[in-house]
Structure formats: structure tokens, C-alpha cells
Scaffold this motif. Structure first.
Motif, mmCIF file in Angstrom:
data_model
loop_
_atom_site.group_PDB
_atom_site.id
_atom_site.type_symbol
_atom_site.label_atom_id
_atom_site.label_comp_id
_atom_site.label_asym_id
_atom_site.label_seq_id
_atom_site.Cartn_x
_atom_site.Cartn_y
_atom_site.Cartn_z
ATOM 1 N N UNK A 243 0.830 -1.197 0.000
ATOM 2 C CA UNK A 243 0.000 0.000 0.000
ATOM 3 C C UNK A 243 0.872 1.257 0.000
ATOM 4 N N UNK A 244 1.947 1.197 0.788
ATOM 5 C CA UNK A 244 2.855 2.346 0.834
ATOM 6 C C UNK A 244 3.498 2.586 -0.526
ATOM 7 N N UNK A 245 3.854 1.475 -1.187
ATOM 8 C CA UNK A 245 4.445 1.601 -2.523
ATOM 9 C C UNK A 245 3.447 2.234 -3.486
ATOM 10 N N UNK A 246 2.180 1.837 -3.349
ATOM 11 C CA UNK A 246 1.160 2.442 -4.196
ATOM 12 C C UNK A 246 1.040 3.928 -3.963
ATOM 13 N N UNK A 247 1.089 4.329 -2.721
ATOM 14 C CA UNK A 247 1.032 5.764 -2.413
ATOM 15 C C UNK A 247 2.254 6.493 -2.966
ATOM 16 N N UNK A 248 3.406 5.856 -2.831
ATOM 17 C CA UNK A 248 4.636 6.449 -3.385
ATOM 18 C C UNK A 248 4.532 6.595 -4.897
ATOM 19 N N UNK A 249 3.881 5.608 -5.520
ATOM 20 C CA UNK A 249 3.746 5.644 -6.976
ATOM 21 C C UNK A 249 2.864 6.816 -7.408
ATOM 22 N N UNK A 250 1.769 7.017 -6.694
ATOM 23 C CA UNK A 250 0.902 8.156 -6.984
ATOM 24 C C UNK A 250 1.689 9.458 -6.874
ATOM 25 N N UNK A 282 10.948 3.648 -13.021
ATOM 26 C CA UNK A 282 10.772 4.356 -11.749
ATOM 27 C C UNK A 282 11.927 4.019 -10.826
ATOM 28 N N UNK A 283 12.612 5.063 -10.356
ATOM 29 C CA UNK A 283 13.639 4.902 -9.333
ATOM 30 C C UNK A 283 13.050 5.380 -8.015
ATOM 31 N N UNK A 284 12.735 4.414 -7.134
ATOM 32 C CA UNK A 284 12.095 4.720 -5.863
ATOM 33 C C UNK A 284 13.109 5.356 -4.916
ATOM 34 N N UNK A 293 7.195 -4.294 -13.887
ATOM 35 C CA UNK A 293 6.373 -5.306 -13.223
ATOM 36 C C UNK A 293 6.055 -4.924 -11.790
ATOM 37 N N UNK A 294 6.901 -4.092 -11.182
ATOM 38 C CA UNK A 294 6.712 -3.722 -9.778
ATOM 39 C C UNK A 294 5.656 -2.641 -9.601
ATOM 40 N N UNK A 295 5.359 -1.881 -10.671
ATOM 41 C CA UNK A 295 4.416 -0.779 -10.472
ATOM 42 C C UNK A 295 3.271 -0.727 -11.472
ATOM 43 N N UNK A 296 3.368 -1.437 -12.599
ATOM 44 C CA UNK A 296 2.257 -1.397 -13.550
ATOM 45 C C UNK A 296 1.004 -2.036 -12.961
ATOM 46 N N UNK A 297 1.196 -3.105 -12.170
ATOM 47 C CA UNK A 297 0.046 -3.705 -11.495
ATOM 48 C C UNK A 297 -0.616 -2.728 -10.543
ATOM 49 N N UNK A 299 -0.582 0.490 -10.858
ATOM 50 C CA UNK A 299 -1.265 1.491 -11.683
ATOM 51 C C UNK A 299 -2.624 0.979 -12.144
ATOM 52 N N UNK A 300 -2.674 -0.292 -12.546
ATOM 53 C CA UNK A 300 -3.950 -0.881 -12.979
ATOM 54 C C UNK A 300 -4.923 -0.960 -11.809
ATOM 55 N N UNK A 301 -4.444 -1.438 -10.662
ATOM 56 C CA UNK A 301 -5.307 -1.592 -9.491
ATOM 57 C C UNK A 301 -5.901 -0.270 -9.044
ATOM 58 N N UNK A 302 -5.110 0.779 -9.097
ATOM 59 C CA UNK A 302 -5.549 2.084 -8.587
ATOM 60 C C UNK A 302 -6.151 2.966 -9.673
ATOM 61 N N UNK A 303 -6.303 2.418 -10.892
ATOM 62 C CA UNK A 303 -6.886 3.199 -11.975
ATOM 63 C C UNK A 303 -6.036 4.369 -12.406
ATOM 64 N N UNK A 304 -4.707 4.152 -12.406
ATOM 65 C CA UNK A 304 -3.773 5.246 -12.684
ATOM 66 C C UNK A 304 -3.116 5.160 -14.065
ATOM 67 N N UNK A 305 -3.600 4.241 -14.913
ATOM 68 C CA UNK A 305 -2.941 4.087 -16.214
ATOM 69 C C UNK A 305 -3.068 5.356 -17.053
ATOM 70 N N UNK A 306 -4.190 6.044 -16.945
ATOM 71 C CA UNK A 306 -4.341 7.312 -17.679
ATOM 72 C C UNK A 306 -3.320 8.329 -17.183
ATOM 73 N N UNK A 307 -3.166 8.434 -15.864
ATOM 74 C CA UNK A 307 -2.204 9.393 -15.306
ATOM 75 C C UNK A 307 -0.770 9.015 -15.670
#
Length: 500
Positions: A243-250, A282-284, A293-297, A299-307
Motif C-alpha cells: 500500500x505504501x508503494x502504491x502511495x509512493x507511486x501516486x 521508476x527509481x524509488x 512489473x513492480x508498479x504497472x500492477x 497502476x492498474x489496481x488504482x486506476x492510474x494508467x491514464x495518469x
């Protein structure tokens, strides 16, 4: 009385005429009735025959549709279910579980050291290993399981699981089977695997959670390699980390932390770089460099592919515009995700970004996969036609590994076919591979389609592909994906040159 007699005779003649006319009418009516009866009989036979033909044609069409769907849901290399079929099977299993309490397990399997096979013995050996591994998985999991290849060296299985079933022991049996060496052309192919297991409904209440928890268990297995791990709620820290990684990705999308890397597309005859594909990297801040592979999933889960797509366009287009104006490049290619088409506004989004970035539509190619077309062909056609009318070029990516319906090429405004590596990798060594490729080239020429071959890794491949008529080539032979500065140097430009 003569007058009376004459009137009687006239009346008798009149009656005779009327009787004759009535007889003729009745005979004619009877003849017409017979004729109508015969026609009705013929029509009945014709209707029955037509109904039979319709039923037969309906059955043929149903069989053809089932066959097409089967092909569309099968991995062409291994014969296993592909990701599309796996997703549908997962949804069906969840519905059945909620209806009658059926318990089932999800096994996620990832090969360890598979890259060593590809690197040391070549992709042909790697493909052979994948095919034979698929047979072993089918044998061990059994007929009640849905076994799928999700992509690359990733597999999954959905398996009914009674309470007494020892799932970890099954996973260990799979690991032992995969670990057994496979003989191939005098060499031994060896790799191990790691497995993550999650159970529905004990561990999760949705398909996405089930996959995420199995993935967390797999991540734990890969830390040790060659083990099977059942998901445990104690792994909550790993969930929180995701979840934290997802927030970082946003945040990375908002702050411009998603960086485009560029892989050249060259003309096989002149070796000139004609195009470039932009790929997200992405360099975290703490985890370092992460593969897609670490972040495209996420992006899909959170509906962020457009962004993510918009962030890539805003970073890649100004760079590509500079390279194009310098005469070192003709076009930029970038991927559209299937999920972007579900909103119904992807064409307007792309067109708005082109206007915002002052980027010529004719210099942009958007790559789509068959999944876009299989999900909703009518909606995809509307969006793609709008993009094509604006001047954007459309490329069908990964052609040759899915259903590869040639009808798409006729129905949709596709200008480019990107041939998957699996279709071109043996072109230098196998006559059949060359024959198939030659036929595809002929079709492409007849339809005035441009072709790009992906996965070109050696000069013999490049020579054969160019000879067969596929001149645009992409692969490690010409360059791996690289940062903008490195790509500018690759083009012979000063990487520090200011973007116009």
C-alpha cells in the motif's frame, strides 16, 4: 300456349348454362385448391429444409466462435490458459464459492534462474523449458485445475481445495517436478521455482485481494527460492508495504518521478534509427530502480494508467520533438493500456495532450494489444478511428502470440504490425518460421501496413528479417531501453542540448 313452351325452353337453357358455368367454376376452384395445396406442401418442405440449414449454420457459427474464443484464451507457446482465460476462471470460481461454499486455492508460480537458461543456451531452449514445465504443471495439478501462463516465466493455477488438502505439500510436489533436469540437444535445462498460495474465501474476499495475497506469499518464497509459502495474516507488514508503494507511486506520477526510457527502432537496411519506443521506469527513493512489473500492477489496481500515460507523454514528447527536429528521428511510439479504453475518452485525452505539448500527431504511434480489441471491439474501433483521423498512427503490438485475428487489420485503422519476438526469434534457423513470416509480410504489403520486428538480438535475425521485407527492427542488437541522455548520445546528439 306456344309462348309458354318457349319461355320454359329458354329457362331450361338458362339453367343448363348456369349449371355448366357452376361446374366449370367448381372444377377451376378444385384445380386451384389442388395447386395451392401442392404449393403449401412445397413451402412446408422448403421451410423445413431452410430451418435445418439455419440450425446447421448456427451450430457451425457457434463452433467457430467457441474455437475462436478458445484460441484467444490460450497461451500459444505452452497451450495453457492465458491471462484472459485465467481472469475469467478466477471470477467464475469466486461466484461458485459464494453460491455453494466451494473453497479453492490460487497458486502463483515464478521460475527461478530461468534467465540463466535464456542467457546461456538461448531463447529456443528457454521456450522448450517453458513448454515442458507447462506439461508437468498440468500433470501435477490435475484435470480439476485451471493452469495458466500469465506471461514470461510466471504461471498460475486455480485448484479446488477441501479443508483437509495440504496445499503446501502440493506446492512442494510442483517444485520438485520443475526442478528435475530436462535434456535438450545434449544439454541439461535446469531451473527451480517459487510458489505463493492463497485460499478463497479464508484469505480474501475478492479476486484482486486473492491475487495480491498470493503475490505477497510468492514474494516471501522468492526471498528463499525454491519453496512454497501459504499466505498468512501475519504478512500484514508486506501488505502495508505494498500500500505504501502504491502511495509512493501516486506521488511519483505527480512529482514527475516516472521517467521514460527509450529503445530504438531502426531501419534494417541502413541501420538508421527511425523511431523510438518510450517505456516507463521508476527509481524509488528508498527501494531504488524498479522494473515495470513492480508498479504497472499498482497502476492498474488504482486506476492510474491514464495518469501514467499522461506523465509519460509530458516527459517523452518534448525530448522526441527535439530529436525529430534535429533530423535524427521520425516518430515516437508509446503504449496504451487496455484499461484506458474502458473510459471511452482515450482518443480525446491523447489529442488534448498532443495540443498541450505541441507535438505533431503524425509523429506519434500508439501501441495497443489484442486485449483492447477482445474486451470491446466496437468501443475500441470508435476511439482508434478518431485517433487515426487526427493523424496518430496505430500499431498492433505483440502480433503473433495471441489470437492474431487478421480481420482486425481490415476492420480497424491499424497502420503498423509489431511482430512479437516469439514469431521472429527462429527466422534465421527455421524454414517454417521464415515461411510464416514471409506470408505475413505479403499480407502486410497487400494491406499497406508497416511492420516492426521486436526482440531482434543477433545480426543473422536482422539480415533475414530485412531480406523477407520487414525492415523496421527493434531489440537488444540495436539497443536496450536507456535514459534520455544515453539515447541522445546514441543518436549522436549532445545530451545536454536544451529542449526547444
Amino acid at each position: 300456349m306456344p309462348d309458354a313452351d318457349e319461355r320454359v325452353r329458354r329457362l331450361e337453357r338458362r339453367i343448363a348454362r348456369e349449371r355448366s358455368a357452376r361446374a366449370e367454376a367448381e372444377a377451376l376452384l378444385e384445380a386451384k385448391s389442388r395447386e395451392l395445396y401442392d404449393l403449401n406442401q412445397q413451402l412446408g418442405r422448403f421451410a423445413a429444409e431452410l430451418e435445418g440449414r439455419v440450425e446447421e449454420r448456427t451450430r457451425e457459427l457457434a463452433c467457430a466462435r467457441e474455437h475462436a474464443l478458445e484460441l484467444a484464451e490460450r497461451d500459444q507457446l505452452t497451450g495453457l490458459a492465458n491471462r484472459t482465460r485465467f481472469t475469467r476462471a478466477l471470477e467464475e470460481s469466486i461466484v461458485a464459492s459464494r453460491r455453494d461454499g466451494r473453497r479453492f486455492a490460487l497458486f502463483l508460480l515464478d521460475l527461478d534462474r530461468f534467465k540463466d537458461i535464456n542467457d546461456s543456451l538461448g531463447h529456443e531452449a528457454g521456450d522448450v523449458f517453458l513448454q515442458r514445465t507447462a506439461r508437468r504443471l498440468r500433470l501435477i495439478f490435475g484435470r480439476d485445475a485451471v493452469v495458466a501462463r500469465l506471461g514470461g516465466d510466471e504461471f498460475a493455477a486455480l485448484l479446488p481445495a477441501r479443508p483437509e488438502t495440504d496445499l503446501v505439500r502440493i506446492g512442494e510436489s510442483v517444485i520438485r517436478a520443475v526442478r528435475r533436469p530436462l535434456p535438450h540437444r545434449g544439454r541439461s535445462l535446469e531451473a527451480s521455482c517459487s510458489i505463493g498460495i492463497a485460499v478463497f474465501p479464508e484469505d480474501a474476499r475478492s479476486g484482486s485481494d486473492l491475487q495480491r495475497f498470493a503475490d505477497i506469499a510468492l514474494y516471501r518464497s522468492k526471498a528463499s527460492r525454491g519453496v512454497a509459502t501459504r499466505f498468512d495474516p501475519a504478512m500484514s507488514r508486506a501488505i502495508e508495504a505494498r500500500h505504501a508503494l502504491g502511495s509512493d507511486f501516486v506521488q511519483a506520477i505527480r512529482d514527475g518521478g516516472i521517467e521514460p526510457w527509450f529503445q530504438p527502432i531502426v531501419d534494417g537496411a541502413s541501420c538508421r534509427t527511425v523511431g523510438v519506443e518510450a517505456l516507463a521506469r521508476w527509481t524509488h527513493p528508498t527501494l531504488g530502480f524498479l522494473s515495470p512489473a513492480a508498479f504497472l500492477g499498482l497502476a492498474e489496481e488504482r486506476g492510474l494508467m491514464h495518469d501514467l500515460f499522461a506523465a509519460m507523454m509530458r516527459r517523452a514528447c518534448p525530448l522526441a520533438r527535439t530529436w525529430i527536429r534535429a533530423g535524427r528521428l521520425d516518430y515516437l511510439s508509446i503504449n496504451l493500456s487496455p484499461s484506458q479504453f474502458k473510459l471511452g475518452s482515450v482518443a480525446d485525452d491523447v489529442i488534448a495532450l498532443l495540443a498541450e505539448l505541441d507535438f505533431p500527431p503524425q509523429a506519434l504511434t500508439v501501441e495497443v494489444t489484442e486485449e483492447v480489441l477482445l474486451n470491446d471491439l466496437a468501443r475500441a474501433r470508435v476511439q482508434l478511428e478518431r485517433l487515426a483521423a487526427h493523424g496518430v498512427r496505430i500499431a498492433l503490438d505483440d502480433f503473433g502470440i495471441g489470437y492474431s485475428n487478421i480481420g482486425y487489420l481490415r476492420q480497424l485503422p491499424i497502420q503498423t504490425l509489431k511482430l512479437d519476438r516469439l514469431l521472429t526469434q527462429d527466422v534465421a534457423t527455421e524454414h517454417k518460421a521464415r515461411s510464416i513470416l514471409s506470408a505475413i509480410v505479403q499480407i502486410a504489403r497487400a494491406l499497406d501496413l508497416h511492420m516492426v520486428s521486436e526482440g531482434v538480438e543477433d545480426s543473422s535475425q536482422a539480415l533475414w528479417l530485412t531480406h523477407l521485407g520487414c525492415r523496421s527492427l527493434q531489440g537488444y542488437l540495436f539497443g536496450r531501453p536507456m535514459p534520455a541522455d544515453a539515447f541522445a548520445t546514441h543518436l549522436g546528439l549532445d545530451p545536454l542540448r536544451r529542449i526547444a
